[in-house]
Motif scaffolding. Structure first.
Motif, PDB file in Angstrom:
ATOM      1  N   ASN A  20     -42.740  -8.967  16.723  1.00  0.00           N
ATOM      2  CA  ASN A  20     -42.191 -10.125  17.429  1.00  0.00           C
ATOM      3  C   ASN A  20     -41.018  -9.698  18.310  1.00  0.00           C
ATOM      4  O   ASN A  20     -40.007  -9.193  17.823  1.00  0.00           O
ATOM      5  N   MET A  21     -41.143  -9.908  19.609  1.00  0.00           N
ATOM      6  CA  MET A  21     -40.120  -9.436  20.554  1.00  0.00           C
ATOM      7  C   MET A  21     -38.765 -10.096  20.324  1.00  0.00           C
ATOM      8  O   MET A  21     -37.717  -9.473  20.508  1.00  0.00           O
ATOM      9  N   LEU A  22     -38.777 -11.355  19.943  1.00  0.00           N
ATOM     10  CA  LEU A  22     -37.527 -12.083  19.771  1.00  0.00           C
ATOM     11  C   LEU A  22     -36.923 -11.898  18.380  1.00  0.00           C
ATOM     12  O   LEU A  22     -35.795 -12.336  18.143  1.00  0.00           O
ATOM     13  N   LYS A  23     -37.662 -11.258  17.478  1.00  0.00           N
ATOM     14  CA  LYS A  23     -37.211 -11.114  16.089  1.00  0.00           C
ATOM     15  C   LYS A  23     -36.858 -12.489  15.518  1.00  0.00           C
ATOM     16  O   LYS A  23     -35.869 -12.665  14.823  1.00  0.00           O
ATOM     17  N   LEU A  24     -37.714 -13.459  15.818  1.00  0.00           N
ATOM     18  CA  LEU A  24     -37.445 -14.853  15.467  1.00  0.00           C
ATOM     19  C   LEU A  24     -38.752 -15.561  15.165  1.00  0.00           C
ATOM     20  O   LEU A  24     -39.738 -15.400  15.883  1.00  0.00           O
ATOM     21  N   THR A  25     -38.750 -16.362  14.104  1.00  0.00           N
ATOM     22  CA  THR A  25     -39.880 -17.225  13.784  1.00  0.00           C
ATOM     23  C   THR A  25     -39.399 -18.663  13.740  1.00  0.00           C
ATOM     24  O   THR A  25     -38.379 -18.959  13.110  1.00  0.00           O
ATOM     25  N   LEU A  26     -40.123 -19.552  14.430  1.00  0.00           N
ATOM     26  CA  LEU A  26     -39.776 -20.972  14.435  1.00  0.00           C
ATOM     27  C   LEU A  26     -40.533 -21.696  13.322  1.00  0.00           C
ATOM     28  O   LEU A  26     -41.734 -21.506  13.153  1.00  0.00           O
ATOM     29  N   LEU A  27     -39.805 -22.531  12.589  1.00  0.00           N
ATOM     30  CA  LEU A  27     -40.392 -23.353  11.539  1.00  0.00           C
ATOM     31  C   LEU A  27     -40.381 -24.808  11.986  1.00  0.00           C
ATOM     32  O   LEU A  27     -39.488 -25.229  12.715  1.00  0.00           O
ATOM     33  N   GLY A  28     -41.360 -25.584  11.527  1.00  0.00           N
ATOM     34  CA  GLY A  28     -41.374 -27.000  11.878  1.00  0.00           C
ATOM     35  C   GLY A  28     -42.761 -27.585  11.741  1.00  0.00           C
ATOM     36  O   GLY A  28     -43.694 -26.933  11.262  1.00  0.00           O
TER      37      GLY A  28
ATOM     38  N   MET B 157     -43.289  -1.398   5.979  1.00  0.00           N
ATOM     39  CA  MET B 157     -44.439  -2.277   6.257  1.00  0.00           C
ATOM     40  C   MET B 157     -45.664  -1.758   5.515  1.00  0.00           C
ATOM     41  O   MET B 157     -45.930  -0.552   5.492  1.00  0.00           O
ATOM     42  N   LEU B 158     -46.419  -2.671   4.912  1.00  0.00           N
ATOM     43  CA  LEU B 158     -47.604  -2.292   4.166  1.00  0.00           C
ATOM     44  C   LEU B 158     -48.728  -1.870   5.105  1.00  0.00           C
ATOM     45  O   LEU B 158     -48.892  -2.429   6.194  1.00  0.00           O
ATOM     46  N   THR B 159     -49.506  -0.882   4.673  1.00  0.00           N
ATOM     47  CA  THR B 159     -50.726  -0.548   5.400  1.00  0.00           C
ATOM     48  C   THR B 159     -51.773  -1.614   5.108  1.00  0.00           C
ATOM     49  O   THR B 159     -51.637  -2.423   4.168  1.00  0.00           O
ATOM     50  N   ALA B 160     -52.836  -1.608   5.899  1.00  0.00           N
ATOM     51  CA  ALA B 160     -53.911  -2.578   5.676  1.00  0.00           C
ATOM     52  C   ALA B 160     -54.505  -2.424   4.285  1.00  0.00           C
ATOM     53  O   ALA B 160     -54.813  -3.418   3.607  1.00  0.00           O
ATOM     54  N   THR B 161     -54.654  -1.182   3.819  1.00  0.00           N
ATOM     55  CA  THR B 161     -55.220  -0.941   2.490  1.00  0.00           C
ATOM     56  C   THR B 161     -54.301  -1.471   1.399  1.00  0.00           C
ATOM     57  O   THR B 161     -54.754  -2.145   0.458  1.00  0.00           O
ATOM     58  N   GLU B 162     -52.991  -1.197   1.512  1.00  0.00           N
ATOM     59  CA  GLU B 162     -52.029  -1.679   0.517  1.00  0.00           C
ATOM     60  C   GLU B 162     -51.964  -3.202   0.504  1.00  0.00           C
ATOM     61  O   GLU B 162     -51.922  -3.829  -0.559  1.00  0.00           O
ATOM     62  N   PHE B 163     -51.938  -3.772   1.682  1.00  0.00           N
ATOM     63  CA  PHE B 163     -51.880  -5.224   1.810  1.00  0.00           C
ATOM     64  C   PHE B 163     -53.098  -5.873   1.149  1.00  0.00           C
ATOM     65  O   PHE B 163     -52.968  -6.813   0.363  1.00  0.00           O
ATOM     66  N   THR B 164     -54.269  -5.353   1.464  1.00  0.00           N
ATOM     67  CA  THR B 164     -55.508  -5.910   0.928  1.00  0.00           C
ATOM     68  C   THR B 164     -55.559  -5.769  -0.592  1.00  0.00           C
ATOM     69  O   THR B 164     -55.965  -6.698  -1.300  1.00  0.00           O
TER      70      THR B 164
ATOM     71  N   GLY C  68     -43.774 -11.194   6.198  1.00  0.00           N
ATOM     72  CA  GLY C  68     -43.700 -10.198   7.269  1.00  0.00           C
ATOM     73  C   GLY C  68     -42.377 -10.263   8.008  1.00  0.00           C
ATOM     74  O   GLY C  68     -41.739  -9.233   8.263  1.00  0.00           O
ATOM     75  N   ALA C  69     -41.945 -11.485   8.350  1.00  0.00           N
ATOM     76  CA  ALA C  69     -40.671 -11.636   9.053  1.00  0.00           C
ATOM     77  C   ALA C  69     -39.496 -11.276   8.150  1.00  0.00           C
ATOM     78  O   ALA C  69     -38.516 -10.660   8.589  1.00  0.00           O
ATOM     79  N   ALA C  70     -39.579 -11.651   6.864  1.00  0.00           N
ATOM     80  CA  ALA C  70     -38.492 -11.345   5.937  1.00  0.00           C
ATOM     81  C   ALA C  70     -38.379  -9.843   5.696  1.00  0.00           C
ATOM     82  O   ALA C  70     -37.263  -9.306   5.595  1.00  0.00           O
ATOM     83  N   CYS C  71     -39.505  -9.143   5.604  1.00  0.00           N
ATOM     84  CA  CYS C  71     -39.466  -7.688   5.439  1.00  0.00           C
ATOM     85  C   CYS C  71     -38.805  -7.025   6.645  1.00  0.00           C
ATOM     86  O   CYS C  71     -38.137  -5.996   6.513  1.00  0.00           O
ATOM     87  N   GLY C  72     -38.992  -7.622   7.830  1.00  0.00           N
ATOM     88  CA  GLY C  72     -38.346  -7.110   9.037  1.00  0.00           C
ATOM     89  C   GLY C  72     -36.942  -7.647   9.240  1.00  0.00           C
ATOM     90  O   GLY C  72     -36.332  -7.393  10.275  1.00  0.00           O
ATOM     91  N   ARG C  73     -36.442  -8.424   8.253  1.00  0.00           N
ATOM     92  CA  ARG C  73     -35.097  -8.999   8.305  1.00  0.00           C
ATOM     93  C   ARG C  73     -34.889  -9.778   9.599  1.00  0.00           C
ATOM     94  O   ARG C  73     -33.835  -9.722  10.244  1.00  0.00           O
ATOM     95  N   GLN C  74     -35.920 -10.528   9.968  1.00  0.00           N
ATOM     96  CA  GLN C  74     -35.855 -11.335  11.171  1.00  0.00           C
ATOM     97  C   GLN C  74     -35.237 -12.699  10.870  1.00  0.00           C
ATOM     98  O   GLN C  74     -35.134 -13.111   9.723  1.00  0.00           O
TER      99      GLN C  74
END
Length: 292
Positions: A56-64, A1-8, A143-149
């Motif tokens: 994310n507790m569910l390791k899930l993102t809803l699209l729609g 996961m990127l730090t805030a500095t790296e992300f920015t 973010g979700a893809a990096c966490g393989r969610q």
């Protein structure tokens, strides 16, 4: 996961590409990201979401469609992000009502109650954010893809009715049992028929919708659609994969002319992702009309 500095640092390096490819954000009368301070604020909001997605507790993102973040049942079961504040008044009301219900259940517990429900806000599965921009939406996917969610399609009430109208009679016990051994032609064709009847999910007039951008992100990052008669989910890749980055996302979006709203190129890519058939989503997106 990127730090805030790296992300920015990464996003500041890409800000001109975001501006060039999404000029409509720069045309906003309030909140134009052509202003450097406003752009810095949007990048900060994107990092807050990126970090929240990782928890994310569910390791899930809803699209729609946008309607899912206004749906009380979805909010109660899956929660919202809200890392930068909640976007809609109706969503706020549903979140408050669910928080009060949970307080009541804590005071008067039921033996059948879920003792570890999904967080209703800040690390839920439905996007609802103040400070929305394409950068923020890309941060959700990356973010979700990096966490393989996992991702899943959440149909609006209108879309659910359309699915039932088109395919309800096909959901038989035989069809469901057959699909347990893998994707069947009938199952694949059912979803193909639904999407062909639901083209506004991908384009609003001449403009690609956020859902189309999200699907392309999953395609670029190696996800695989997995169909059932009741759900469409997207599984993360197994084994060695391309690392999800903003650079990759933006470059691949340009490759399909997302920034120009090229329906043919965009829908060919989405058709290939969903069905391994560049022309699966039919006319008028798969062929150019040549003037004679």
């Amino acid at each position: 996961m990127l730090t805030a500095t790296e992300f920015t640092r990464q996003l500041m390096g890409l800000r001109e590409q975001y501006r060039a490819d999404n000029a409509w954000v720069g045309n906003w009368r309030t909140g134009s990201w052509n202003d450097e301070n406003t752009m810095a604020h949007y990048i900060h909001c994107a990092y807050n979401l990126y970090r929240a997605t990782a928890t994310n507790m569910l390791k899930l993102t809803l699209l729609g469609g946008t309607q899912i973040r206004l749906d009380d049942a979805y909010i109660r079961n899956f929660g919202i992000t809200g890392a930068n504040g909640i976007q809609d008044r109706v969503t706020k009301e549903h979140v408050y009502a669910e928080v009060m219900r949970r307080i009541g259940r804590t005071t008067n517990p039921s033996p059948t109650a879920d003792r570890n429900p999904a967080a209703v806000v800040r690390s839920g599965s439905i996007l609802s954010e103040k400070g929305w921009t394409p950068i923020l939406n890309d941060a959700l996917i990356i973010g979700a893809a990096c966490g393989r969610q996992q991702f899943a399609l959440a149909l609006t009430s209108t879309e659910q009715l359309r699915w039932e109208r088109i395919n309800g009679d096909k959901v038989t016990r035989f069809a469901v049992n057959a699909s347990r051994f893998g994707e069947t032609p009938a199952l694949k064709n059912a979803w193909k028929s639904f999407f062909n009847a639901s083209k506004k999910m991908f384009f609003d007039g001449g403009n690609p919708r956020v859902f189309a951008r999200e699907l392309l992100g999953l395609y670029f990052f190696g996800y695989t659609p997995e169909y059932s008669w009741h759900q469409l989910v997207f599984r993360p890749p197994q084994g060695g994969v391309v690392r999800p980055t903003f650079n990759l996302y933006l470059d691949q979006l340009r490759n399909v002319n997302f920034h120009t709203g090229d329906k043919i190129r965009i829908m060919q890519a989405i058709s290939d992702f969903l069905f391994n058939e560049p022309e699966a989503l039919g006319q008028p997106w798969t062929r150019r009309v040549v003037a004679v």
